[in-house]
Design a protein around this motif. Structure first.
Motif, PDB file in Angstrom:
ATOM      1  N   VAL A  34       0.852  -1.177   0.000  1.00 56.55           N
ATOM      2  CA  VAL A  34       0.000   0.000   0.000  1.00 56.55           C
ATOM      3  C   VAL A  34       0.897   1.238   0.000  1.00 56.55           C
ATOM      4  O   VAL A  34       1.897   1.297   0.710  1.00 56.55           O
ATOM      5  CB  VAL A  34      -0.918   0.026   1.248  1.00 56.55           C
ATOM      6  N   LYS A  35       0.500   2.203  -0.805  1.00 52.46           N
ATOM      7  CA  LYS A  35       1.195   3.492  -0.846  1.00 52.46           C
ATOM      8  C   LYS A  35       0.249   4.547  -0.302  1.00 52.46           C
ATOM      9  O   LYS A  35      -0.882   4.679  -0.770  1.00 52.46           O
ATOM     10  CB  LYS A  35       1.604   3.831  -2.272  1.00 52.46           C
ATOM     11  N   VAL A  36       0.712   5.287   0.700  1.00 50.41           N
ATOM     12  CA  VAL A  36      -0.053   6.389   1.276  1.00 50.41           C
ATOM     13  C   VAL A  36       0.715   7.666   0.972  1.00 50.41           C
ATOM     14  O   VAL A  36       1.895   7.778   1.289  1.00 50.41           O
ATOM     15  CB  VAL A  36      -0.224   6.234   2.804  1.00 50.41           C
ATOM     16  N   LYS A  37       0.033   8.604   0.343  1.00 56.86           N
ATOM     17  CA  LYS A  37       0.661   9.873  -0.029  1.00 56.86           C
ATOM     18  C   LYS A  37      -0.186  11.020   0.491  1.00 56.86           C
ATOM     19  O   LYS A  37      -1.376  11.109   0.183  1.00 56.86           O
ATOM     20  CB  LYS A  37       0.804   9.969  -1.546  1.00 56.86           C
ATOM     21  N   LEU A  38       0.424  11.877   1.277  1.00 59.28           N
ATOM     22  CA  LEU A  38      -0.236  13.072   1.784  1.00 59.28           C
ATOM     23  C   LEU A  38       0.375  14.271   1.074  1.00 59.28           C
ATOM     24  O   LEU A  38       1.591  14.498   1.186  1.00 59.28           O
ATOM     25  CB  LEU A  38      -0.031  13.232   3.292  1.00 59.28           C
ATOM     26  N   LYS A  94      -6.537  21.129   7.708  1.00 62.19           N
ATOM     27  CA  LYS A  94      -6.221  22.318   6.913  1.00 62.19           C
ATOM     28  C   LYS A  94      -4.816  22.232   6.316  1.00 62.19           C
ATOM     29  O   LYS A  94      -4.549  22.835   5.282  1.00 62.19           O
ATOM     30  CB  LYS A  94      -6.334  23.574   7.776  1.00 62.19           C
ATOM     31  N   SER A  95      -3.928  21.498   6.975  1.00 61.93           N
ATOM     32  CA  SER A  95      -2.537  21.388   6.523  1.00 61.93           C
ATOM     33  C   SER A  95      -2.350  20.364   5.410  1.00 61.93           C
ATOM     34  O   SER A  95      -1.287  20.290   4.818  1.00 61.93           O
ATOM     35  CB  SER A  95      -1.637  20.997   7.703  1.00 61.93           C
ATOM     36  N   ILE A  96      -3.371  19.558   5.161  1.00 58.05           N
ATOM     37  CA  ILE A  96      -3.278  18.506   4.144  1.00 58.05           C
ATOM     38  C   ILE A  96      -4.186  18.866   2.976  1.00 58.05           C
ATOM     39  O   ILE A  96      -5.381  19.078   3.153  1.00 58.05           O
ATOM     40  CB  ILE A  96      -3.670  17.137   4.737  1.00 58.05           C
ATOM     41  N   LYS A  97      -3.613  18.927   1.803  1.00 60.34           N
ATOM     42  CA  LYS A  97      -4.374  19.266   0.603  1.00 60.34           C
ATOM     43  C   LYS A  97      -5.106  18.049   0.051  1.00 60.34           C
ATOM     44  O   LYS A  97      -6.236  18.143  -0.410  1.00 60.34           O
ATOM     45  CB  LYS A  97      -3.423  19.814  -0.464  1.00 60.34           C
ATOM     46  N   ARG A  98      -4.444  16.881   0.111  1.00 65.82           N
ATOM     47  CA  ARG A  98      -5.031  15.658  -0.453  1.00 65.82           C
ATOM     48  C   ARG A  98      -4.354  14.445   0.177  1.00 65.82           C
ATOM     49  O   ARG A  98      -3.177  14.487   0.502  1.00 65.82           O
ATOM     50  CB  ARG A  98      -4.812  15.675  -1.969  1.00 65.82           C
ATOM     51  N   ILE A  99      -5.114  13.350   0.325  1.00 64.46           N
ATOM     52  CA  ILE A  99      -4.566  12.066   0.773  1.00 64.46           C
ATOM     53  C   ILE A  99      -4.898  11.035  -0.290  1.00 64.46           C
ATOM     54  O   ILE A  99      -6.059  10.893  -0.689  1.00 64.46           O
ATOM     55  CB  ILE A  99      -5.153  11.621   2.133  1.00 64.46           C
ATOM     56  N   GLU A 100      -3.875  10.318  -0.740  1.00 62.83           N
ATOM     57  CA  GLU A 100      -4.051   9.252  -1.726  1.00 62.83           C
ATOM     58  C   GLU A 100      -3.605   7.944  -1.085  1.00 62.83           C
ATOM     59  O   GLU A 100      -2.507   7.857  -0.544  1.00 62.83           O
ATOM     60  CB  GLU A 100      -3.208   9.517  -2.973  1.00 62.83           C
ATOM     61  N   ILE A 101      -4.469   6.939  -1.151  1.00 70.23           N
ATOM     62  CA  ILE A 101      -4.154   5.608  -0.612  1.00 70.23           C
ATOM     63  C   ILE A 101      -4.407   4.620  -1.734  1.00 70.23           C
ATOM     64  O   ILE A 101      -5.507   4.564  -2.279  1.00 70.23           O
ATOM     65  CB  ILE A 101      -5.005   5.276   0.630  1.00 70.23           C
ATOM     66  N   GLU A 102      -3.368   3.846  -2.085  1.00 72.08           N
ATOM     67  CA  GLU A 102      -3.535   2.919  -3.202  1.00 72.08           C
ATOM     68  C   GLU A 102      -2.809   1.603  -2.955  1.00 72.08           C
ATOM     69  O   GLU A 102      -1.822   1.529  -2.237  1.00 72.08           O
ATOM     70  CB  GLU A 102      -3.051   3.553  -4.506  1.00 72.08           C
ATOM     71  N   ASN A 103      -3.378   0.559  -3.582  1.00 71.80           N
ATOM     72  CA  ASN A 103      -2.721  -0.752  -3.617  1.00 71.80           C
ATOM     73  C   ASN A 103      -2.583  -1.149  -5.081  1.00 71.80           C
ATOM     74  O   ASN A 103      -2.687  -0.300  -5.970  1.00 71.80           O
ATOM     75  CB  ASN A 103      -3.482  -1.795  -2.780  1.00 71.80           C
ATOM     76  N   ASP A 104      -2.343  -2.421  -5.354  1.00 69.93           N
ATOM     77  CA  ASP A 104      -2.139  -2.865  -6.733  1.00 69.93           C
ATOM     78  C   ASP A 104      -3.378  -2.682  -7.604  1.00 69.93           C
ATOM     79  O   ASP A 104      -3.261  -2.545  -8.821  1.00 69.93           O
ATOM     80  CB  ASP A 104      -1.727  -4.345  -6.750  1.00 69.93           C
ATOM     81  N   ASN A 105      -4.560  -2.693  -7.016  1.00 69.07           N
ATOM     82  CA  ASN A 105      -5.793  -2.673  -7.789  1.00 69.07           C
ATOM     83  C   ASN A 105      -6.601  -1.389  -7.700  1.00 69.07           C
ATOM     84  O   ASN A 105      -7.362  -1.079  -8.612  1.00 69.07           O
ATOM     85  CB  ASN A 105      -6.701  -3.837  -7.356  1.00 69.07           C
ATOM     86  N   ILE A 126      -5.507  -0.046   7.053  1.00 64.87           N
ATOM     87  CA  ILE A 126      -5.829  -0.299   5.648  1.00 64.87           C
ATOM     88  C   ILE A 126      -5.808  -1.802   5.439  1.00 64.87           C
ATOM     89  O   ILE A 126      -4.743  -2.425   5.468  1.00 64.87           O
ATOM     90  CB  ILE A 126      -4.814   0.406   4.730  1.00 64.87           C
ATOM     91  N   ASP A 127      -6.993  -2.379   5.283  1.00 69.31           N
ATOM     92  CA  ASP A 127      -7.084  -3.807   5.024  1.00 69.31           C
ATOM     93  C   ASP A 127      -7.683  -4.015   3.633  1.00 69.31           C
ATOM     94  O   ASP A 127      -7.910  -3.055   2.895  1.00 69.31           O
ATOM     95  CB  ASP A 127      -7.884  -4.536   6.107  1.00 69.31           C
ATOM     96  N   ASP A 128      -7.918  -5.261   3.261  1.00 71.23           N
ATOM     97  CA  ASP A 128      -8.434  -5.546   1.927  1.00 71.23           C
ATOM     98  C   ASP A 128      -9.830  -4.971   1.698  1.00 71.23           C
ATOM     99  O   ASP A 128     -10.208  -4.665   0.580  1.00 71.23           O
ATOM    100  CB  ASP A 128      -8.430  -7.059   1.658  1.00 71.23           C
ATOM    101  N   ASN A 129     -10.610  -4.777   2.760  1.00 71.53           N
ATOM    102  CA  ASN A 129     -11.953  -4.199   2.635  1.00 71.53           C
ATOM    103  C   ASN A 129     -11.943  -2.672   2.565  1.00 71.53           C
ATOM    104  O   ASN A 129     -12.959  -2.069   2.271  1.00 71.53           O
ATOM    105  CB  ASN A 129     -12.826  -4.646   3.808  1.00 71.53           C
ATOM    106  N   PHE A 130     -10.812  -2.067   2.853  1.00 73.81           N
ATOM    107  CA  PHE A 130     -10.693  -0.611   2.842  1.00 73.81           C
ATOM    108  C   PHE A 130     -11.046  -0.024   1.476  1.00 73.81           C
ATOM    109  O   PHE A 130     -11.630   1.050   1.390  1.00 73.81           O
ATOM    110  CB  PHE A 130      -9.258  -0.209   3.237  1.00 73.81           C
ATOM    111  N   PHE A 131     -10.694  -0.726   0.420  1.00 74.09           N
ATOM    112  CA  PHE A 131     -10.871  -0.225  -0.933  1.00 74.09           C
ATOM    113  C   PHE A 131     -12.229  -0.581  -1.547  1.00 74.09           C
ATOM    114  O   PHE A 131     -12.481  -0.302  -2.700  1.00 74.09           O
ATOM    115  CB  PHE A 131      -9.758  -0.757  -1.844  1.00 74.09           C
ATOM    116  N   LYS A 132     -13.105  -1.243  -0.789  1.00 76.75           N
ATOM    117  CA  LYS A 132     -14.387  -1.675  -1.330  1.00 76.75           C
ATOM    118  C   LYS A 132     -15.529  -0.868  -0.796  1.00 76.75           C
ATOM    119  O   LYS A 132     -15.479  -0.204   0.153  1.00 76.75           O
ATOM    120  CB  LYS A 132     -14.614  -3.150  -1.046  1.00 76.75           C
TER     121      LYS A 132
END
Length: 140
Positions: free
Chosen positions: A35-39, A92-103, A134-140
């Motif tokens: 999993v990649k988490v980008k703030l 307020k300090s975070i513009k965007r959060i991206e959380i991704e896995n392979d799918n 972040i588990d497998d159900n997080f993205f569903k």
């Protein structure tokens, strides 16, 4: 014997009351894939902790599930307890959060969506923590 019990109870209560927990956001990979988490940090809002950690305009965690040293990402905000005001400041300090896995990739773009993510993962009774699991159900 009663004096020992009272003393133990008094010391325990004192430690619980005077103890200031660490304030931070913990990202935990509980899934089976990386999993990649980008703030992406809002440069218009000053936040010393986030500014210190960011590289360029963002903070990135690559969380590997079966490696205990790399399945966690942590942002430390100092001592204290989380409350709605602290969460609003961080939001307020975070513009965007991206959380991704392979799918899948989930992007939290608005301030409301980021605040909801943080508030939904703010749990505990006495020592509340902000842990985004972040588990497998997080993205569903």
């Amino acid at each position: 014997m009663k004096k020992v019990n009272f003393l133990f109870l008094f010391v325990t209560a004192f430690l619980l009351i005077s103890c200031d927990p660490s304030q931070g956001i913990l990202f935990t990979n509980k899934s089976e894939s990386n999993v990649k988490v980008k703030l992406i940090i809002n440069s218009k809002v000053k936040n010393d902790q986030l500014d210190e950690m960011k590289k360029g305009d963002s903070i990135v965690f690559n969380l590997i599930p079966h490696n205990p040293e790399e399945k966690l990402g942590y942002i430390y905000f100092g001592r204290g307890r989380w409350d709605d005001e602290n969460i609003n400041e961080v939001t307020k300090s975070i513009k965007r959060i991206e959380i991704e896995n392979d799918n899948y990739k989930i992007v939290y773009k608005s301030q409301q969506a980021i605040r909801n993510l943080l508030q939904e993962n703010y749990k505990g009774i006495i020592m509340k923590s902000l842990n985004i699991k972040i588990d497998d159900n997080f993205f569903k």
